[in-house]
Each structure stands twice: as C-alpha cells, then as structure tokens.
Design an enzyme around this catalytic site. Structure first.
Site, mmCIF file in Angstrom:
data_model
loop_
_atom_site.group_PDB
_atom_site.id
_atom_site.type_symbol
_atom_site.label_atom_id
_atom_site.label_comp_id
_atom_site.label_asym_id
_atom_site.label_seq_id
_atom_site.Cartn_x
_atom_site.Cartn_y
_atom_site.Cartn_z
ATOM 1 N N ARG A 1 30.119 -28.962 18.416
ATOM 2 C CA ARG A 1 31.184 -29.352 19.347
ATOM 3 C C ARG A 1 31.888 -30.612 18.867
ATOM 4 O O ARG A 1 33.095 -30.740 19.010
ATOM 5 C CB ARG A 1 30.631 -29.587 20.758
ATOM 6 C CG ARG A 1 30.119 -28.325 21.434
ATOM 7 C CD ARG A 1 31.205 -27.413 21.967
ATOM 8 N NE ARG A 1 31.786 -26.395 21.155
ATOM 9 C CZ ARG A 1 31.224 -25.270 20.692
ATOM 10 N NH1 ARG A 1 29.961 -25.024 20.875
ATOM 11 N NH2 ARG A 1 31.914 -24.398 20.018
ATOM 12 N N SER B 1 35.712 -48.447 11.504
ATOM 13 C CA SER B 1 34.480 -48.574 10.740
ATOM 14 C C SER B 1 33.366 -47.724 11.348
ATOM 15 O O SER B 1 33.228 -47.648 12.562
ATOM 16 C CB SER B 1 34.029 -50.037 10.716
ATOM 17 O OG SER B 1 32.783 -50.154 10.068
ATOM 18 N N GLU C 1 34.139 -29.597 16.136
ATOM 19 C CA GLU C 1 35.289 -28.956 16.751
ATOM 20 C C GLU C 1 36.255 -29.985 17.348
ATOM 21 O O GLU C 1 37.471 -29.877 17.187
ATOM 22 C CB GLU C 1 34.810 -27.991 17.841
ATOM 23 C CG GLU C 1 35.904 -27.234 18.540
ATOM 24 C CD GLU C 1 35.349 -26.307 19.616
ATOM 25 O OE1 GLU C 1 35.892 -25.206 19.748
ATOM 26 O OE2 GLU C 1 34.391 -26.710 20.323
#
Length: 149
Positions: free
Chosen positions: A91, A117, A94
C-alpha cells in the site's frame, strides 16, 4: 560467537516478541528510544549501540550472537524483492506510485529544489478514531535538504 545475520536477528526478535507477549512500545521504553526507531533497529535497519541492544536483549531473552548482529551496520532498505508483495507494505508503494509526483511538486513549491531526508528523519504511526472506521495516520518527518549546485 555465532555469525547471525541482521535478518536472522530480526526473525529472532519477532519470534521472542510473540513468545513473550512483548510490544514494540515496551521494547522502545526499555531501549530508551522512540518506538519507530526501536522497531526499525530491531528489524535490522539501524545499528544499535551496545547498551540499547543489551536492554532489548534482556527483555527478549536474546543470546549474544543476536545482540552482536543488532549492533552491526545494516544494508538499509533491502527488501526481498523490488516491489513489496506484503499487502501493508505494498500500500505504501502504491501511495508513492499515485501520490509521489504530487508530494515531489508540493515539496519543491514549498521549499525549493531539494529533497526530504530519510537520514535526519522521524516516523510516527498512530490511530485516529473515525465513525466510518478508524484511520491509520502515518507521519513522515524529514529535514529538507536543498540541492547544492
């Protein structure tokens, strides 16, 4: 002393954690670090200083070979495959596929040409109650690093 790898140490940590009924929050308290850092370190993504490795090892009843592996410098970000197949991790992959360009544009618009960072970085995972189902809140908090030309 055995030659336990960081991956084997992480597996030992997870097994002992379940066996003893210990939470990541309890481990973080024993180690004296934030829960996200402690979890990442015990899963092999950070080298643990000796005192912190020892504190976790005492709580989890880990052997000296595992404690040694926890102190080693890791190869960070190494997953078993390039695209994670675990549904929870996928997920996030995605989310980056869908929202990565948007995040990049918004960072550049707000801060200028640079990056967030992942070294000077904090992570928090929390729950937000919602009448339509509780929500997962993930906060990624990284220092802005401008490109130096």
């Amino acid at each position: 002393m055995g030659m336990t790898s960081k991956q084997e140490a992480a597996a030992a940590v997870r097994a002992k954690k379940v066996e003893l009924g210990i939470t990541w929050a309890q481990l973080a308290k024993a180690v004296g670090r934030p829960v996200a850092w402690t979890t990442a370190a015990l899963l092999g993504q950070h080298p643990m200083p000796e005192a912190e490795a020892r504190a976790a090892g005492e709580l989890l009843e880990l052997g000296p070979d595992v404690l040694h592996a926890l102190r080693l410098q890791p190869t960070r970000g190494a997953l078993d495959q390039p695209v994670p197949t675990d549904p929870t991790m996928y997920r996030f992959y995605e989310v980056l596929q869908v929202y990565g360009p948007t995040i990049k544009e918004l960072i550049h618009e707000e801060f200028g040409d640079g990056i967030m960072s992942a070294i000077n970085f904090r992570l928090d995972v929390s729950r937000a109650e919602d009448p339509q189902g509780d929500r997962v809140v993930v906060t990624l908090d990284g220092k802005f690093l401008p490109y130096q030309w």
